[in-house]
Scaffold this active site. Structure first.
Site, PDB file in Angstrom:
ATOM      1  N   ASP A  91      40.205  -2.673  67.396  1.00 14.80           N
ATOM      2  CA  ASP A  91      40.071  -3.705  66.497  1.00 14.80           C
ATOM      3  C   ASP A  91      41.111  -3.078  65.417  1.00 14.80           C
ATOM      4  O   ASP A  91      40.643  -2.208  64.513  1.00 14.80           O
ATOM      5  CB  ASP A  91      38.659  -3.659  65.803  1.00 14.80           C
ATOM      6  CG  ASP A  91      38.386  -4.537  64.787  1.00 14.80           C
ATOM      7  OD1 ASP A  91      39.303  -5.463  64.691  1.00 14.80           O
ATOM      8  OD2 ASP A  91      37.451  -4.951  64.418  1.00 14.80           O
ATOM      9  N   ALA A  92      42.184  -3.626  65.253  1.00 17.68           N
ATOM     10  CA  ALA A  92      43.247  -2.563  64.411  1.00 17.68           C
ATOM     11  C   ALA A  92      43.814  -3.884  63.486  1.00 17.68           C
ATOM     12  O   ALA A  92      44.382  -3.479  62.564  1.00 17.68           O
ATOM     13  CB  ALA A  92      44.551  -2.380  65.632  1.00 17.68           C
ATOM     14  N   LYS A  93      43.688  -5.157  63.958  1.00 12.91           N
ATOM     15  CA  LYS A  93      44.027  -6.190  63.054  1.00 12.91           C
ATOM     16  C   LYS A  93      45.521  -6.243  62.109  1.00 12.91           C
ATOM     17  O   LYS A  93      45.768  -6.374  61.255  1.00 12.91           O
ATOM     18  CB  LYS A  93      42.713  -6.629  61.626  1.00 12.91           C
ATOM     19  CG  LYS A  93      41.666  -6.605  62.145  1.00 12.91           C
ATOM     20  CD  LYS A  93      40.584  -6.907  60.917  1.00 12.91           C
ATOM     21  CE  LYS A  93      39.180  -7.278  61.538  1.00 12.91           C
ATOM     22  NZ  LYS A  93      38.581  -5.987  62.094  1.00 12.91           N
ATOM     23  N   ARG A  94      46.063  -5.685  63.470  1.00 17.31           N
ATOM     24  CA  ARG A  94      47.676  -5.639  62.988  1.00 17.31           C
ATOM     25  C   ARG A  94      48.476  -7.221  62.953  1.00 17.31           C
ATOM     26  O   ARG A  94      47.885  -8.041  63.612  1.00 17.31           O
ATOM     27  CB  ARG A  94      48.336  -4.931  64.167  1.00 17.31           C
ATOM     28  CG  ARG A  94      48.020  -3.631  64.327  1.00 17.31           C
ATOM     29  CD  ARG A  94      48.187  -2.731  63.028  1.00 17.31           C
ATOM     30  NE  ARG A  94      47.909  -1.356  63.127  1.00 17.31           N
ATOM     31  CZ  ARG A  94      46.960  -0.474  63.015  1.00 17.31           C
ATOM     32  NH1 ARG A  94      45.751  -0.974  62.295  1.00 17.31           N
ATOM     33  NH2 ARG A  94      47.104   0.657  63.104  1.00 17.31           N
TER      34      ARG A  94
END
Length: 276
Positions: A91-94
């Site tokens: 879950d990095a939401k890049r």
């Protein structure tokens, strides 16, 4: 993990639970602080206690990056410990322009470079296809696109009228031109259950990663009523409600009890929908 493999795990385990590993040193049991890597030790015990009850794990990169080099090593070692029969999501939401996204993809998908190769990554689509397509260059990897969140700030942009529906609907329609339901999932907050009908209109077969059930108050029954498909099509993420269910030496047992309760509820919903 491929789509058929994920569906098979859902049917075998009678579960569509994703356990979020948002591990915070300030919240884990005190006795774990004696270990060389308390975060890893905590994660290993949570994984051992829940791996037969869930189909996915989702470490949130911020909880590891905040501890610098040690935290990144904890993340790498956690990834290595994750069961191969569970979808592993970072879950990095890049979300950035193409050449930067290339490097983010390498960071989380290229084990030879970074020591990690997650099955899937969460991304923000604000910069358009530049934010998403670099990840799709990696065969067999999933991209999970933020569509509609349960946050208060979701009203700032996600519900803006475009002339052809809300902005979050435009995101889904456009993103579906970049890849199929075997490569693209969407994040949809559980507290937005009535919007699942609209989302399923544009993403009838995509898996939806759904946070907000449990600690945030979302209803599992409502999410399933509006969002479940013949293949299930849902991954319900629970983080705090499971991993912090207990704070003593038996914290893993408490986590298992909470995960089991959710799995049993999910089994009822899967049977009701005819998935199993």
């Amino acid at each position: 993990m491929t789509r058929p493999q994920l569906i098979d795990q859902i049917k075998q385990k009678k579960s569509f639970l994703c356990v979020g590993l948002d591990t915070d040193l300030d919240k884990i049991p005190q006795f774990l602080k004696q270990y060389p890597d308390p975060i890893l030790e905590f994660n290993k015990r949570i994984i051992d206690a829940t791996k037969d009850l869930c189909v996915a794990y989702k470490p949130n990169s911020a909880f590891y990056e905040s501890y610098g080099v040690k935290g990144l090593q904890s993340l790498i070692d956690t990834w290595k410990y994750l069961p191969t029969n569970c979808l592993n999501i970072i879950d990095a939401k890049r979300g950035d322009i193409g050449n930067t996204s290339d490097k983010y993809a390498k960071a989380f998908f290229d084990e030879a470079t970074s020591g990690m190769s997650f099955d899937a990554i969460t991304v923000t689509p604000y910069m358009g296809n530049d934010s998403v397509t670099p990840y799709l260059k990696y065969d067999g990897k999933w991209v999970i696109i933020l569509a509609l969140t349960s946050s208060v700030g979701s009203k700032d942009f996600q519900y803006l009228e475009t002339g052809d529906g809300y902005l979050y609907e435009a995101v889904i329609k456009k993103a579906n031109t970049w890849g199929g339901a075997d490569r693209i999932m969407y994040v949809v907050g559980a507290t937005k259950n009535t919007e699942f009908t609209a989302i399923r209109k544009y993403a009838p077969n995509n898996f939806l990663l759904v946070p907000g059930v449990g600690a945030q108050g979302g209803s599992l029954e409502d999410v399933c009523k509006y969002g479940m498909t013949k293949d299930c099509g849902l991954l319900i993420n629970a983080s705090r409600s499971i991993i912090y269910a207990g704070n003593g030496e038996d914290f893993a047992d408490a986590a298992r009890a909470e995960a089991l309760k959710m799995q049993q509820q999910m089994q009822v919903e899967l049977e009701k929908a005819g998935v199993i």
